[in-house]
Design an enzyme around this catalytic site. Structure first.
Site, PDB file in Angstrom:
ATOM      1  N   SER A 254       0.837  -1.198   0.000  1.00 40.38           N
ATOM      2  CA  SER A 254       0.000   0.000   0.000  1.00 40.38           C
ATOM      3  C   SER A 254       0.869   1.244   0.000  1.00 40.38           C
ATOM      4  O   SER A 254       2.010   1.222   0.483  1.00 40.38           O
ATOM      5  CB  SER A 254      -0.906   0.021   1.232  1.00 40.38           C
ATOM      6  OG  SER A 254      -0.191   0.467   2.378  1.00 40.38           O
ATOM      7  N   ASP A 255       0.332   2.319  -0.563  1.00 44.25           N
ATOM      8  CA  ASP A 255       0.972   3.602  -0.304  1.00 44.25           C
ATOM      9  C   ASP A 255       0.807   3.893   1.183  1.00 44.25           C
ATOM     10  O   ASP A 255      -0.081   3.348   1.851  1.00 44.25           O
ATOM     11  CB  ASP A 255       0.348   4.700  -1.172  1.00 44.25           C
ATOM     12  CG  ASP A 255       1.319   5.844  -1.424  1.00 44.25           C
ATOM     13  OD1 ASP A 255       2.291   6.000  -0.650  1.00 44.25           O
ATOM     14  OD2 ASP A 255       1.109   6.599  -2.398  1.00 44.25           O
ATOM     15  N   TRP A 256       1.643   4.765   1.716  1.00 42.39           N
ATOM     16  CA  TRP A 256       1.697   4.981   3.158  1.00 42.39           C
ATOM     17  C   TRP A 256       0.385   5.637   3.623  1.00 42.39           C
ATOM     18  O   TRP A 256       0.087   6.768   3.284  1.00 42.39           O
ATOM     19  CB  TRP A 256       2.902   5.842   3.500  1.00 42.39           C
ATOM     20  CG  TRP A 256       4.156   5.063   3.765  1.00 42.39           C
ATOM     21  CD1 TRP A 256       4.959   5.201   4.862  1.00 42.39           C
ATOM     22  CD2 TRP A 256       4.775   4.039   2.967  1.00 42.39           C
ATOM     23  NE1 TRP A 256       6.024   4.322   4.797  1.00 42.39           N
ATOM     24  CE2 TRP A 256       5.933   3.599   3.642  1.00 42.39           C
ATOM     25  CE3 TRP A 256       4.450   3.441   1.756  1.00 42.39           C
ATOM     26  CZ2 TRP A 256       6.762   2.596   3.147  1.00 42.39           C
ATOM     27  CZ3 TRP A 256       5.278   2.446   1.261  1.00 42.39           C
ATOM     28  CH2 TRP A 256       6.409   2.032   1.950  1.00 42.39           C
ATOM     29  N   GLY A 257      -0.404   4.878   4.397  1.00 43.17           N
ATOM     30  CA  GLY A 257      -1.703   5.367   4.829  1.00 43.17           C
ATOM     31  C   GLY A 257      -2.791   5.170   3.794  1.00 43.17           C
ATOM     32  O   GLY A 257      -3.868   5.736   3.908  1.00 43.17           O
ATOM     33  N   GLY A 258      -2.528   4.326   2.789  1.00 44.34           N
ATOM     34  CA  GLY A 258      -3.481   4.148   1.703  1.00 44.34           C
ATOM     35  C   GLY A 258      -4.535   3.089   1.945  1.00 44.34           C
ATOM     36  O   GLY A 258      -5.404   2.889   1.093  1.00 44.34           O
TER      37      GLY A 258
END
Length: 715
Positions: A254-258
């Site tokens: 995942s993208d960071w916090g995605g």
């Protein structure tokens, strides 16, 4: 234990999962059956800002990830975004990917990727969060400088060797951001409405090539939503397209916090959740996902698939005992960085032959502009690096010209962010700076105005789109005032995205100087001096005005969107496809770039006139350097289908070649064109279709400079 005469100690037998001599799938099978449910879930989420856990009980190491596409990001604290302030994390700052794209050179892309992979490996990274493969839909996108331009074919052709180069070092390339992450404004919450055809023809091809041809070991989801689901846990993108259709065997990160939903993440293809803000056990794919599996609300087979992919990634990287050790800041890496910069710089205008600078006739050069002394490698968001050094344009110009020419500097304007290492004391009175610059220009033989953008907010920066297509900080008026007192003005644009240059067309010379990394100043000076003949070609178009661009030609629904939805009304007509099809002349076209020499194209020849849908057109033509200097030309081949039953762009890039020629030399350029790549996506059958009929093959120096066209028929 004592060994008798004639006896020898037996080699301790390794578990299969630790035995490098075993097939990787057998090792994965062995490791999987040894893991507890809790250990499996633990593999699926972060343990620090840039790492995910291994399994200490079994000797499975953790995975260390790091940005970015142009260099290995400096270390941060284990559980904080604060810099670690270590002294062993300085790296080579490679040019931005727009610069690499502007070289149009796959061989150079491979060397760039290998050098970057060597640095990541030396820094003990397992996953490099690069490259970004998103298409330049709008000039305002704050992360355009991280990408490869507006064309999927060019992006794919260069990204594949770049990815292979990184992974030669046992470091995974993590391609990002899948998919349609084409703006930073509202990036966490905007839903993209786009047709299947545009996805397949414009926004998917580079990712597909990265997976199937580049063999990428990891992929990162995007922040935005598509069809009601966040892209980081999107069933259509990650399960149906990426894993099932394309056969991706790597891990989705995942993208960071995605990640926003535990069950969607468990079901829809997310393998590792990375993030920033909360305790790691509270991540969606931590304790809450463990509870789902304990309650049998999600089949354990879903978890096992994730763990298989994570183990496969680990065995290719952290558990790979045969991977090389890498190297950092080597002379070979510096040489690659400089060559990319030199070959990527684009000469946009050169009336009256002001460039290269004629040293015997020039006694004084005024260097004006904040970007002459600004270092850019440490900014831009995730792409920033802690460069061992970065030669500024002023430093490079002084080093190259200083012994024979008087070099004077005036800042001319100041941005809203203080600079480090100012050449002049800090000045915030722009009126005074302007006056000093104009006075200096009036008494100098040549003016090098080095301006453009930077990595401040609302310019070329992650998390922010640009607010305007114009140059910031009053540069347009300053340039006009300078031109009023000195006609010998060279504008050097430092940027990673197109800007409005209509105001500058009165100037005799314009250079796109990009963000060129450690060797920026030296590379620029070499081009200005003529030590290097520029050969860069634009990877995106420069529209005359923003409204000429397809993403801005309709209403706010197309950009930035309304009610957190953005509609891609222009559909497949992105970049030059829009300009050519709609008959809109850009200021500088896709593929455009001048040289200090001139090239002449011979008429193209093909091996026959009729081809099957599985055939390959063998195209050849002579290219001659008819100028006075050695140089390189990027010949481009576009294809169109004028009689198609569906709307098709006026032309689409399907091949190119970069050819180096001595003065007066002629070489035969040969380019193979697989007919299957001329297909369009048929939304009625959800399949690729090569429609029989006439196709036109166009050979040119840019999308708007076609030298010859030839007709072929497809049966």
């Amino acid at each position: 234990m004592a060994w008798g005469v004639g006896c020898s100690p037996q080699k301790e037998e390794l578990p299969i999962y630790l035995d490098d001599s075993q097939a990787i799938e057998a090792r994965i099978d062995d490791a999987l059956q040894r893991l507890t449910l809790e250990e499996k879930v633990a593999l699926c989420h972060a343990q620090s800002k840039f790492s995910s856990p291994g399994v200490p009980r079994l000797g499975i190491p953790e995975l260390w990830m790091n940005d970015g596409p142009f260099g290995v990001r400096g270390e941060v604290l284990y559980n904080s975004w604060e810099n670690a302030d270590t002294n062993n994390d300085f790296c080579t700052a490679f040019p931005a990917l727009t610069v690499l794209a502007a070289t149009w050179d796959p061989t150079l892309a491979a060397r760039y990727g290998n050098a970057l992979g060597e640095e990541a490996r030396y820094r003990r990274k397992d996953v490099l969060l690069a490259p970004g493969l998103n298409i330049c839909r709008t000039p305002l996108n704050g992360r355009t400088f991280e990408y490869w331009g507006e064309d999927p074919f060019l992006t794919a052709t260069l990204a594949v060797p770049y990815i292979r180069g990184i992974q030669k070092n046992g470091v995974a390339a993590c391609v990002k951001h899948f998919a349609v992450n084409n703006q930073e404004q509202w990036r966490d919450s905007v839903e993209v409405e786009v047709s299947d055809r545009a996805l397949r023809e414009i926004y998917f091809p580079a990712f597909k090539a990265a997976v199937q041809d580049g063999g990428a070991w990891a992929l990162m989801g995007a922040y935005n939503l598509l069809r009601g689901e966040h892209c980081c846990h999107n069933d259509f993108l990650l399960n149906k397209v990426l894993k099932e259709e394309w056969g991706f065997d790597g891990a989705v990160i995942s993208d960071w916090g995605g990640v926003h939903d535990t069950k969607e993440a468990a079901m829809n293809g997310t393998d590792i959740e990375m993030g920033t803000l909360k305790p790691y056990e509270e991540y969606y794919m931590a304790d809450s996902m463990l509870a789902l599996f304990r309650r049998n609300e999600v089949p354990v087979a879903r978890l096992d698939d994730k763990v298989r992919r994570i183990l496969r990634l680990n065995m290719r990287t952290a558990m790979n005992r045969t991977r090389p050790y890498g190297s950092l800041n080597s002379k070979e890496h510096v040489a690659v960085a400089r060559e990319v910069a030199e070959q990527g710089i684009v000469l946009l205008k050169n009336d009256a032959g002001l460039l290269p600078i004629d040293l015997p006739k020039v006694r004084s050069i005024a260097v004006i502009g904040e970007n002459a002394v600004r270092r850019h490698a440490g900014g831009g968001g995730a792409a920033k690096v802690k460069a061992l050094y970065e030669v500024t344009p002023l430093e490079g110009i002084r080093a190259r010209f200083g012994d024979t020419v008087r070099i004077d500097y005036a800042m001319g304007y100041c941005s809203d962010t203080p600079l480090e290492d100012r050449v002049v004391p800090p000045q915030y009175d722009n009126a005074k700076l302007r006056k000093e610059a104009i006075a200096l220009a009036a008494v100098s033989d040549v003016v090098l105005f080095i301006g453009g953008l930077n990595h401040n907010r609302y310019q070329d920066s992650e998390a922010f789109d640009r607010e305007s297509y114009q140059l910031p900080y009053g540069q347009e008026q300053l340039i006009e005032d300078i031109f009023a007192v000195n006609k010998n003005v060279v504008l050097v644009l430092v940027s990673g995205s197109p800007v409005d240059l209509c105001f500058a067309q009165k100037l005799p010379a314009i250079v796109e100087g990009w963000y060129c990394g450690s060797e920026s100043g030296n590379a620029l000076a070499a081009v200005l001096a003529g030590d290097v003949n520029p050969s860069g070609k634009l990877p995106f178009s420069f529209p005359r005005k923003l409204e000429d661009c397809g993403a801005h030609a309709f209403d706010a629904k197309t950009y930035p969107g309304e009610n957190l939805k953005t509609t891609y009304t222009e559909d497949i007509l992105v970049g030059y496809r829009w300009y050519d099809t709609k008959g809109i002349a850009p200021l500088y076209a896709f593929g455009y770039g001048l040289s200090y020499t001139k090239f002449e194209y011979g008429a193209p020849e093909i091996d026959r006139k009729t081809y099957s849908k599985d055939g390959i057109v063998h195209l050849g033509f002579d290219l001659t350097n008819v100028g006075d200097l050695a140089g390189a030309e990027v010949s481009q081949v576009y294809v169109s289908q004028p009689g198609a039953s569906v709307m098709r762009p006026a032309k689409e890039l399907k091949g190119f070649a970069k050819t180096y020629l001595k003065k007066g030399e002629t070489k035969r350029v040969e380019i193979d064109l697989p007919v299957k790549e001329w297909a369009f996506w048929d939304t009625r059958t959800s399949s690729w279709v090569v429609e029989p009929g006439e196709f036109l093959i166009h050979v040119g120096a840019s999308s708007d400079d076609i030298k010859f066209s030839v007709s072929v028929n497809v049966e």
